[in-house]
Design an enzyme around this catalytic site. Structure first.
Site, mmCIF file in Angstrom:
data_model
loop_
_atom_site.group_PDB
_atom_site.id
_atom_site.type_symbol
_atom_site.label_atom_id
_atom_site.label_comp_id
_atom_site.label_asym_id
_atom_site.label_seq_id
_atom_site.Cartn_x
_atom_site.Cartn_y
_atom_site.Cartn_z
ATOM 1 N NE ARG A 15 -1.196 2.441 2.909
ATOM 2 C CZ ARG A 15 -0.642 3.537 3.418
ATOM 3 N NH1 ARG A 15 -0.545 4.637 2.697
ATOM 4 N NH2 ARG A 15 -0.152 3.533 4.642
ATOM 5 C CG ASP A 16 3.117 4.270 3.110
ATOM 6 O OD1 ASP A 16 2.890 5.193 2.321
ATOM 7 O OD2 ASP A 16 3.479 4.455 4.288
ATOM 8 C CG HIS A 207 3.491 4.229 9.270
ATOM 9 N ND1 HIS A 207 2.804 3.337 8.468
ATOM 10 C CD2 HIS A 207 4.008 5.152 8.419
ATOM 11 C CE1 HIS A 207 2.897 3.718 7.201
ATOM 12 N NE2 HIS A 207 3.627 4.825 7.133
ATOM 13 C CG HIS A 209 7.647 7.360 5.759
ATOM 14 N ND1 HIS A 209 7.501 7.028 4.424
ATOM 15 C CD2 HIS A 209 6.472 7.066 6.347
ATOM 16 C CE1 HIS A 209 6.277 6.567 4.222
ATOM 17 N NE2 HIS A 209 5.631 6.573 5.372
ATOM 18 C CB CYS A 240 2.183 10.432 1.604
ATOM 19 S SG CYS A 240 0.591 11.226 1.330
ATOM 20 C CG ASN A 249 6.804 3.171 4.389
ATOM 21 O OD1 ASN A 249 6.636 3.537 3.240
ATOM 22 N ND2 ASN A 249 5.841 3.169 5.280
HETATM 23 N N1 COA Z 1 -13.427 4.473 -3.119
HETATM 24 C C1 COA Z 1 -13.817 4.693 -4.407
HETATM 25 N N2 COA Z 1 -14.401 5.807 -4.839
HETATM 26 C C2 COA Z 1 -14.636 6.764 -3.915
HETATM 27 C C3 COA Z 1 -14.251 6.615 -2.573
HETATM 28 C C4 COA Z 1 -13.632 5.415 -2.191
HETATM 29 N N3 COA Z 1 -13.230 5.197 -0.926
HETATM 30 N N4 COA Z 1 -14.613 7.722 -1.914
HETATM 31 C C5 COA Z 1 -15.189 8.547 -2.793
HETATM 32 N N5 COA Z 1 -15.199 7.968 -4.020
HETATM 33 C C6 COA Z 1 -15.752 8.520 -5.263
HETATM 34 C C7 COA Z 1 -17.167 9.021 -5.090
HETATM 35 O O1 COA Z 1 -18.080 7.952 -5.269
HETATM 36 C C8 COA Z 1 -17.277 10.048 -6.172
HETATM 37 O O2 COA Z 1 -17.394 9.394 -7.427
HETATM 38 P P1 COA Z 1 -18.286 10.030 -8.612
HETATM 39 O O3 COA Z 1 -17.648 11.347 -8.932
HETATM 40 O O4 COA Z 1 -18.118 9.006 -9.695
HETATM 41 O O5 COA Z 1 -19.652 10.161 -8.042
HETATM 42 C C9 COA Z 1 -15.890 10.684 -6.165
HETATM 43 O O6 COA Z 1 -15.012 9.703 -5.592
HETATM 44 C C10 COA Z 1 -15.826 11.968 -5.356
HETATM 45 O O7 COA Z 1 -16.325 11.696 -4.051
HETATM 46 P P2 COA Z 1 -16.070 12.694 -2.833
HETATM 47 O O8 COA Z 1 -16.637 12.095 -1.607
HETATM 48 O O9 COA Z 1 -16.537 14.088 -3.215
HETATM 49 O O10 COA Z 1 -14.519 12.627 -2.713
HETATM 50 P P3 COA Z 1 -13.411 13.756 -2.893
HETATM 51 O O11 COA Z 1 -13.257 14.127 -4.313
HETATM 52 O O12 COA Z 1 -13.636 14.846 -1.882
HETATM 53 O O13 COA Z 1 -12.106 12.901 -2.440
HETATM 54 C C11 COA Z 1 -11.310 11.029 -1.160
HETATM 55 C C12 COA Z 1 -12.047 12.346 -1.141
HETATM 56 C C13 COA Z 1 -11.065 10.637 0.280
HETATM 57 C C14 COA Z 1 -12.173 9.975 -1.841
HETATM 58 C C15 COA Z 1 -9.981 11.172 -1.960
HETATM 59 O O14 COA Z 1 -9.342 12.358 -1.583
HETATM 60 C C16 COA Z 1 -9.043 10.003 -1.725
HETATM 61 O O15 COA Z 1 -9.319 8.888 -2.146
HETATM 62 N N6 COA Z 1 -7.904 10.222 -1.027
HETATM 63 C C17 COA Z 1 -6.974 9.158 -0.722
HETATM 64 C C18 COA Z 1 -5.594 9.686 -0.645
HETATM 65 C C19 COA Z 1 -4.612 8.597 -0.307
HETATM 66 O O16 COA Z 1 -4.803 7.435 -0.586
HETATM 67 N N7 COA Z 1 -3.503 8.999 0.298
HETATM 68 C C20 COA Z 1 -2.463 8.122 0.659
HETATM 69 C C21 COA Z 1 -2.734 7.359 1.900
HETATM 70 S S1 COA Z 1 -2.121 8.169 3.349
HETATM 71 ZN ZN ZN Z 2 3.555 6.035 5.456
#
Ligand code: COA
Ligand code: ZN
Length: 312
Positions: A15-16, A207, A209, A240, A249
């Site tokens: 994942r990370d 955790h 890095h 990230c 990490n």
């Molecule tokens: N899995 C899949 N799709 C998702 C989702 C999830 N967990 N959460 C939201 N979505 C989809 C929604 O269904 C929506 O889809 P649509 O446009 O087709 O209707 C779209 O994403 C936007 O949803 P919204 O709730 O408005 O999300 P956002 O645009 O504000 O983004 C996150 C928020 C959390 C979904 C996004 O920022 C994200 O996935 N971040 C993860 C970052 C990450 O992994 N960082 C590293 C780990 S530390």
């Molecule tokens: Zn990390």
């Protein structure tokens, strides 16, 4: 506080580690590497995240990855999730446990999940309902727990408050994430003692890095505080995508080597793990920071005729 005699190592490379890789790693390759980790005795693997596939395209295949993993050894397979939608997807796919995440810092949380810290925490209530219905335990991770690349030092009270919310929500543990390698031994000691005092009963995972070369030194500080759970990544891959300057990490083989030398049990076969790390390096196609995978465990002796004798 005495050091633990046994440590839980959670591998977060799939994942990370993979999330920062631009080129898509084929699903079968991800599965093969995770199965190699399991064969090497790794007890817990964060196998992917169920985040928006637009945010992290590399991990869009999380459910397919889980479907291919060898579950015969009972390895705990954890899915990282940001919200209820991710929790529903992960439970549906059959993850053993979920890990939600929120940053201690407002600015990193906004970059990472487009939410305020409070909005993220409020959303975890629905995550808990979904997980509870499925009987799936939930861990909570605090990103930028030792400092934020935008805001600097993070008050220990903020970390404590979030951990308290995790406990109140019924989560099974808290992981302190050092997203951009800003942890130092004094900060580790301070945070561990604060949590022990203010949120007793909530198990702590660290955790780190290795961004500033202090990764394993921070582990030593954690061990001396009695912390018995650490997250690390094979070959030291990682970082990230939503934090500037994020790098790998702490490396799982280097961590296991350290723990072996301290007489702390992990149940992991270090030589086999080094083989997995070399495979990861081959897949990624560039040199990765892991050290022990290159040098081997310290008593892997070499033949004298491997090098010439220096004669004047
Ligand atoms: N899995 C899949 N799709 C998702 C989702 C999830 N967990 N959460 C939201 N979505 C989809 C929604 O269904 C929506 O889809 P649509 O446009 O087709 O209707 C779209 O994403 C936007 O949803 P919204 O709730 O408005 O999300 P956002 O645009 O504000 O983004 C996150 C928020 C959390 C979904 C996004 O920022 C994200 O996935 N971040 C993860 C970052 C990450 O992994 N960082 C590293 C780990 S530390
Ligand atoms: Zn990390």
């Amino acid at each position: 506080m005495s050091r633990p005699s046994k440590v839980m190592v959670t591998e977060v490379g799939p994942r990370d580690g993979f999330q920062i890789e631009h080129d898509f790693i084929p699903t079968e390759t991800k599965i093969a590497l995770i199965n190699e980790l399991i064969a090497a005795g790794v007890p817990r693997v964060e196998f992917s995240s169920f985040v928006s596939p637009r945010a992290v395209p590399q991990l869009a295949d999380a459910a397919l990855v889980l479907a291919g993993i060898d579950r015969s050894r009972g390895t705990e397979l954890i899915a990282l999730v940001p919200n209820a939608k991710g929790a529903a997807r992960a439970v549906e796919a059959g993850a053993d446990a979920l890990c939600v995440f929120v940053s201690a810092s407002e600015s990193h949380n906004r970059k990472n999940v487009n939410r305020t810290v409070e909005e993220s925490l409020a959303g975890f209530e629905e995550v808990m309902q979904i997980a509870n219905r499925a009987g799936t335990p939930v861990h909570g991770a605090i990103a930028t727990a030792f400092g934020c690349p935008f805001e600097g030092d993070m008050p220990v009270g903020q970390v404590g408050r979030i951990a308290q919310r995790f406990q109140d929500l019924g989560m099974v543990g808290v992981s302190l994430g050092d997203t951009t390698g800003m942890a130092t031994p004094p900060l580790v000691v301070e945070r561990c003692r604060h949590l022990k005092k203010h949120v007793p009963g909530l198990p702590v995972t660290l955790h780190f890095h290795n961004t500033r070369g202090l990764g394993l030194v921070n582990v030593m500080a954690g061990l001396d505080e009695g912390v018995d759970s650490y997250e690390s990544s094979f070959a030291g891959l990682g970082g990230c995508p939503f934090a500037p300057g994020a790098t790998g990490n702490i490396c799982t083989e280097d961590l296991v080597n350290l723990l072996n030398e301290l007489g702390i049990e992990t149940g992991i076969d270090l030589s086999a793990l080094c083989g997995v790390a070399r495979h990861v390096e081959q897949v990624i196609g560039r040199a990765l920071p892991g050290q022990v995978m290159k040098a081997g465990p310290r008593l892997n002796l070499r033949a004298e005729d491997e090098v010439r004798t220096a004669v004047g």
